[in-house]
Design a protein around this motif. Structure first.
Motif, PDB file in Angstrom:
ATOM      1  N   THR A  10       0.833  -1.204   0.000  1.00  0.00           N
ATOM      2  CA  THR A  10       0.000   0.000   0.000  1.00  0.00           C
ATOM      3  C   THR A  10       0.865   1.251   0.000  1.00  0.00           C
ATOM      4  O   THR A  10       1.981   1.239   0.522  1.00  0.00           O
ATOM      5  CB  THR A  10      -0.904   0.020   1.258  1.00  0.00           C
ATOM      6  OG1 THR A  10      -1.721   1.196   1.229  1.00  0.00           O
ATOM      7  CG2 THR A  10      -0.100   0.048   2.553  1.00  0.00           C
ATOM      8  N   SER A  11       0.355   2.338  -0.570  1.00  0.00           N
ATOM      9  CA  SER A  11       1.012   3.638  -0.418  1.00  0.00           C
ATOM     10  C   SER A  11       0.196   4.571   0.455  1.00  0.00           C
ATOM     11  O   SER A  11       0.744   5.398   1.167  1.00  0.00           O
ATOM     12  CB  SER A  11       1.232   4.291  -1.791  1.00  0.00           C
ATOM     13  OG  SER A  11       2.160   3.535  -2.524  1.00  0.00           O
ATOM     14  N   GLY A  13      -2.744   3.443   2.383  1.00  0.00           N
ATOM     15  CA  GLY A  13      -3.525   2.762   3.416  1.00  0.00           C
ATOM     16  C   GLY A  13      -4.771   2.027   2.945  1.00  0.00           C
ATOM     17  O   GLY A  13      -5.313   1.207   3.674  1.00  0.00           O
ATOM     18  N   THR A  15      -5.242  -0.268   0.687  1.00  0.00           N
ATOM     19  CA  THR A  15      -5.070  -1.714   0.483  1.00  0.00           C
ATOM     20  C   THR A  15      -4.902  -2.435   1.816  1.00  0.00           C
ATOM     21  O   THR A  15      -5.293  -3.592   1.952  1.00  0.00           O
ATOM     22  CB  THR A  15      -3.868  -1.981  -0.448  1.00  0.00           C
ATOM     23  OG1 THR A  15      -3.986  -1.123  -1.589  1.00  0.00           O
ATOM     24  CG2 THR A  15      -3.835  -3.423  -0.921  1.00  0.00           C
ATOM     25  N   GLY A  59      -1.105   1.679 -13.681  1.00  0.00           N
ATOM     26  CA  GLY A  59      -1.118   0.385 -14.365  1.00  0.00           C
ATOM     27  C   GLY A  59      -0.140  -0.625 -13.809  1.00  0.00           C
ATOM     28  O   GLY A  59       0.078  -1.674 -14.419  1.00  0.00           O
ATOM     29  N   PRO A  88      -9.562   0.630  -9.145  1.00  0.00           N
ATOM     30  CA  PRO A  88     -10.486   1.514  -9.855  1.00  0.00           C
ATOM     31  C   PRO A  88     -11.275   2.430  -8.917  1.00  0.00           C
ATOM     32  O   PRO A  88     -11.844   1.974  -7.929  1.00  0.00           O
ATOM     33  CB  PRO A  88     -11.402   0.545 -10.601  1.00  0.00           C
ATOM     34  CG  PRO A  88     -10.571  -0.686 -10.778  1.00  0.00           C
ATOM     35  CD  PRO A  88      -9.703  -0.772  -9.555  1.00  0.00           C
ATOM     36  N   LEU A  89     -11.296   3.704  -9.258  1.00  0.00           N
ATOM     37  CA  LEU A  89     -11.988   4.689  -8.417  1.00  0.00           C
ATOM     38  C   LEU A  89     -13.375   4.957  -8.991  1.00  0.00           C
ATOM     39  O   LEU A  89     -13.777   6.092  -9.253  1.00  0.00           O
ATOM     40  CB  LEU A  89     -11.137   5.963  -8.316  1.00  0.00           C
ATOM     41  CG  LEU A  89      -9.774   5.729  -7.638  1.00  0.00           C
ATOM     42  CD1 LEU A  89      -8.860   6.943  -7.791  1.00  0.00           C
ATOM     43  CD2 LEU A  89      -9.944   5.374  -6.156  1.00  0.00           C
ATOM     44  N   ARG A 122      -9.541   3.248  -3.120  1.00  0.00           N
ATOM     45  CA  ARG A 122      -9.938   4.405  -2.302  1.00  0.00           C
ATOM     46  C   ARG A 122      -8.932   5.520  -2.517  1.00  0.00           C
ATOM     47  O   ARG A 122      -7.721   5.275  -2.557  1.00  0.00           O
ATOM     48  CB  ARG A 122      -9.938   4.051  -0.823  1.00  0.00           C
ATOM     49  CG  ARG A 122     -10.325   5.265   0.040  1.00  0.00           C
ATOM     50  CD  ARG A 122      -9.989   5.070   1.495  1.00  0.00           C
ATOM     51  NE  ARG A 122      -8.559   5.085   1.751  1.00  0.00           N
ATOM     52  CZ  ARG A 122      -8.028   5.047   2.973  1.00  0.00           C
ATOM     53  NH1 ARG A 122      -8.805   4.958   4.037  1.00  0.00           N
ATOM     54  NH2 ARG A 122      -6.714   5.061   3.130  1.00  0.00           N
ATOM     55  N   MET A 135      -5.677  14.424  -8.646  1.00  0.00           N
ATOM     56  CA  MET A 135      -6.708  13.423  -8.948  1.00  0.00           C
ATOM     57  C   MET A 135      -7.829  13.475  -7.917  1.00  0.00           C
ATOM     58  O   MET A 135      -9.009  13.301  -8.241  1.00  0.00           O
ATOM     59  CB  MET A 135      -6.094  12.016  -8.937  1.00  0.00           C
ATOM     60  CG  MET A 135      -5.270  11.698 -10.158  1.00  0.00           C
ATOM     61  SD  MET A 135      -4.395  10.115  -9.975  1.00  0.00           S
ATOM     62  CE  MET A 135      -5.743   8.953  -9.876  1.00  0.00           C
TER      63      MET A 135
HETATM   64  C1  LIG Z   1      -1.342   8.579  -8.857  1.00  0.00           C
HETATM   65  C2  LIG Z   1      -2.360   7.489  -8.883  1.00  0.00           C
HETATM   66  C3  LIG Z   1      -2.379   6.543  -9.902  1.00  0.00           C
HETATM   67  C4  LIG Z   1      -3.349   5.532  -9.922  1.00  0.00           C
HETATM   68  N1  LIG Z   1      -3.340   4.628 -10.947  1.00  0.00           N
HETATM   69  C5  LIG Z   1      -4.298   3.643 -10.985  1.00  0.00           C
HETATM   70  C6  LIG Z   1      -4.329   2.697 -12.039  1.00  0.00           C
HETATM   71  O1  LIG Z   1      -3.500   2.674 -12.934  1.00  0.00           O
HETATM   72  N2  LIG Z   1      -5.325   1.777 -12.033  1.00  0.00           N
HETATM   73  C7  LIG Z   1      -6.262   1.735 -11.047  1.00  0.00           C
HETATM   74  O2  LIG Z   1      -7.163   0.902 -11.105  1.00  0.00           O
HETATM   75  N3  LIG Z   1      -6.243   2.610 -10.009  1.00  0.00           N
HETATM   76  C8  LIG Z   1      -5.285   3.558  -9.959  1.00  0.00           C
HETATM   77  N4  LIG Z   1      -5.243   4.457  -8.913  1.00  0.00           N
HETATM   78  C9  LIG Z   1      -6.169   4.295  -7.800  1.00  0.00           C
HETATM   79  C10 LIG Z   1      -5.471   3.565  -6.641  1.00  0.00           C
HETATM   80  O3  LIG Z   1      -5.134   2.253  -7.028  1.00  0.00           O
HETATM   81  C11 LIG Z   1      -6.401   3.513  -5.437  1.00  0.00           C
HETATM   82  O4  LIG Z   1      -6.480   4.799  -4.916  1.00  0.00           O
HETATM   83  C12 LIG Z   1      -5.905   2.526  -4.399  1.00  0.00           C
HETATM   84  O5  LIG Z   1      -6.934   2.213  -3.497  1.00  0.00           O
HETATM   85  C13 LIG Z   1      -4.692   3.070  -3.644  1.00  0.00           C
HETATM   86  O6  LIG Z   1      -4.284   2.121  -2.695  1.00  0.00           O
HETATM   87  P1  LIG Z   1      -3.467   2.511  -1.397  1.00  0.00           P
HETATM   88  O7  LIG Z   1      -4.320   3.479  -0.596  1.00  0.00           O
HETATM   89  O8  LIG Z   1      -3.317   1.210  -0.677  1.00  0.00           O
HETATM   90  O9  LIG Z   1      -2.167   3.079  -1.810  1.00  0.00           O
HETATM   91  C14 LIG Z   1      -4.291   5.459  -8.875  1.00  0.00           C
HETATM   92  C15 LIG Z   1      -4.264   6.402  -7.843  1.00  0.00           C
HETATM   93  C16 LIG Z   1      -3.318   7.403  -7.828  1.00  0.00           C
HETATM   94  C17 LIG Z   1      -3.311   8.378  -6.697  1.00  0.00           C
END
Ligand SMILES: Cc1cc2nc3c(=O)[nH]c(=O)nc-3n(C[C@H](O)[C@H](O)[C@H](O)COP(=O)(O)O)c2cc1C
Length: 166
Positions: A10-11, A13, A15, A59, A88-89, A122, A135
């Motif tokens: 996670t970056s 939180g 995940t 990706g 996916p958001l 998220r 974003m």
């Molecule tokens: C800079 C950035 C790039 C992202 N790229 C993708 C992506 O390529 N595909 C996707 O499905 N979600 C993408 N997301 C959404 C993140 O995967 C989503 O916010 C995820 O829950 C982040 O997990 P974390 O809170 O554990 O770091 C992206 C989000 C950010 C902020």
């Protein structure tokens, strides 16, 4: 009782929260899950099954998830393993089966993973860093769906109950 490691990369939180949901669901179904950061996993000796969850960024699957699969590939190829992406958001992960990104597909093939699954992600409105903060102005929200996760854990549970050691 099945000892299931749920490891996460996670970056921001999100995940970790998803991994904890998976752990809670597994526990409710009678398994013995341990939820840990993927970067801290050094030993899979006492583990019967593994779920590796990683965030998607541009990706790519989170590096901690990628690296865990790489360094433990030999052991993982002897265990039932599922690879999970969260990303996916929007609601797409819930309404259709999203194909895994290429290196998750490759990792799954290398270790003979039982399955790959994408869940919604998220992004918090006050996310720090670029481009996350930009974003977040239009895309913030929590698309991790507890019912979707529970349905998927039901499938994992059925496989674990019928699994013979590989
Ligand atoms: C800079 C950035 C790039 C992202 N790229 C993708 C992506 O390529 N595909 C996707 O499905 N979600 C993408 N997301 C959404 C993140 O995967 C989503 O916010 C995820 O829950 C982040 O997990 P974390 O809170 O554990 O770091 C992206 C989000 C950010 C902020």
């Amino acid at each position: 009782m099945t000892h299931v490691l749920v490891a996460y990369g996670t970056s921001r939180g999100g995940t970790q929260g998803l991994a904890e949901l998976i752990g809670d669901d597994l526990r409710r179904r009678g398994h013995d899950p341990v939820v840990r950061p993927a970067a801290e996993v050094a030993d899979l000796t006492d583990v019967d099954a593994v779920i590796v969850a990683g965030a998607l960024y541009a990706g790519r699957w989170h590096k901690d998830a990628r690296r865990l699969v790489k360094r433990q590939a030999d052991r993982l190829s002897t265990l039932p393993v599922w690879l999970v992406a969260t990303g996916p958001l929007d609601g797409t992960a819930e309404t259709k089966q999203i194909p895994p990104v290429a290196h998750i597909k490759d990792a799954a093939a290398t270790i003979g993973a039982r399955g790959v699954q994408t869940f919604g992600g998220r992004l918090e409105p006050d996310a720090k860093g670029f481009p996350a903060s930009t974003m977040a102005k239009t895309l913030s929200g929590d698309w991790r769906d507890a019912e979707h996760v529970a349905r998927w854990v039901d499938e994992v549970d059925s496989e674990l109950r019928s699994a013979s050691p590989r």
